[in-house]
Design an enzyme around this catalytic site. Structure first.
Site, mmCIF file in Angstrom:
data_model
loop_
_atom_site.group_PDB
_atom_site.id
_atom_site.type_symbol
_atom_site.label_atom_id
_atom_site.label_comp_id
_atom_site.label_asym_id
_atom_site.label_seq_id
_atom_site.Cartn_x
_atom_site.Cartn_y
_atom_site.Cartn_z
ATOM 1 N N SER A 44 -11.287 2.730 -10.887
ATOM 2 C CA SER A 44 -11.123 3.405 -9.183
ATOM 3 C C SER A 44 -12.624 4.489 -8.575
ATOM 4 C CB SER A 44 -9.484 3.467 -8.663
ATOM 5 O OG SER A 44 -9.960 3.772 -6.747
ATOM 6 N N ASP A 92 -7.703 -6.362 -3.639
ATOM 7 C CA ASP A 92 -7.867 -5.466 -3.960
ATOM 8 C C ASP A 92 -8.124 -4.251 -2.164
ATOM 9 O OD1 ASP A 92 -8.867 -2.350 -4.342
ATOM 10 O OD2 ASP A 92 -9.474 -2.747 -6.216
ATOM 11 N N HIS A 121 -5.544 -3.435 -6.620
ATOM 12 C CA HIS A 121 -6.500 -2.278 -7.017
ATOM 13 C C HIS A 121 -5.519 -1.978 -8.887
ATOM 14 C CE1 HIS A 121 -8.834 0.959 -6.952
ATOM 15 N NE2 HIS A 121 -7.990 2.191 -6.876
#
Length: 286
Positions: free
Chosen positions: A108, A231, A260
């Site tokens: 991320s 995601d 995610h």
């Protein structure tokens, strides 16, 4: 000038702590032996989120290290959440642990600090970058970035994070890890709630304001992206596909029907892919 540097390349008295030159301490999990894999957690998560991935990698013959970012988990909170400062923290960990030929895995928003490390400190200690569910290279909408998030959406998220973090968690925990148990979602929520609020807000601002496009185009090391096509936090077309277009020779692996929180919902598969990437780099020459 780097924000933090290693002050002592020798092992520290506490094996779980890396100290910087400004009184700042980073809590590090350092497991197993073999070629090193260093894993960076995403926004408001700490090193324990990598536990399942790390144990599989240990079983496959890799040494794994993950640490709590400044203001996260058991690390101290000195302020300054820019990618420059975070990259300097990473440089300190790699130097203090005398790591080389590292497979650096970033989830991320950690993608930005991994990229900034490579461009700010060089690739001498790195073998490859693996970007998992990466944000960036440019998250805000701009005339040349039409898929980015508009300013009003970015501002609304920032406001909710500052004023109603529990409400934000309630709305986003399940989309982060669809199908996870209630206990798992509560564990993730606890991580976020225990993160320094100023750290969470500062890091979020850095993630959404960074424009890494020129930086990644100049990377001179192998890069693999692993990304789920469900995601919502880092939409595939805005992030991983854009990285794949910009980074010379980049590899993109898309996980169908995955969101995610890949290291939560698909830890075994993720670890096996990281191990494959690591074995490719460390295979003996014939």
């Amino acid at each position: 000038m780097p924000d933090t540097i290693a002050t002592n390349p020798q092992p520290l008295p506490c094996a779980d702590i890396v100290a910087t030159d400004r009184g700042h301490h980073l809590y590090v999990r350092d497991w197993g032996s073999g070629p090193p894999v260093v894993l960076l957690g995403g926004w408001a998560t700490e090193s324990s989120i990598w536990g399942a991935t790390m144990t599989v990698l240990n079983d496959r013959g890799f040494r794994t290290l993950a640490y709590d970012r400044r203001g996260h988990g058991r690390s101290t909170d000195p302020g300054n959440y820019t990618y420059d400062a975070l990259a300097d923290d990473l440089a300190c960990v790699l130097s203090c642990r005398e790591l080389r030929d590292v497979v650096l895995v970033a989830h991320s928003g950690a993608a930005g600090e991994a990229i900034r490390y490579a461009t700010r400190h060089g690739r001498q200690r790195l073998a490859r970058l693996v970007l998992v569910g990466a944000t960036g290279p440019c998250m805000r909408r701009q005339p040349d970035n039409p898929l980015g998030f508009p300013d009003d959406v970015v501002d609304a998220i920032a406001h909710q994070l500052a004023t109603d973090l529990p409400g934000w968690i309630d709305a986003n925990a399940e989309p982060f890890a669809p199908g996870a148990t209630r206990r798992t979602l509560d564990w993730i929520a606890a991580m976020i709630m225990n993160t320094s609020r100023r750290s969470a807000l500062g890091f979020q601002r850095e993630i959404v304001n960074a424009d890494l496009r020129a930086e990644v185009a100049a990377l001179d090391l192998p890069v693999t992206m692993i990304h789920g096509d469900r995601d919502a936090s880092a939409p595939l077309e805005l992030t991983a596909r854009r990285y794949a277009e910009l980074i010379p020779g980049a590899e993109l692996i898309v996980y169908p029907d995955v969101a995610h929180g890949v290291m939560v919902t698909h830890a075994q598969r993720l670890a096996e892919d990281i191990a494959r990437i690591g074995r490719t780099h460390h295979a003996p020459e014939r």
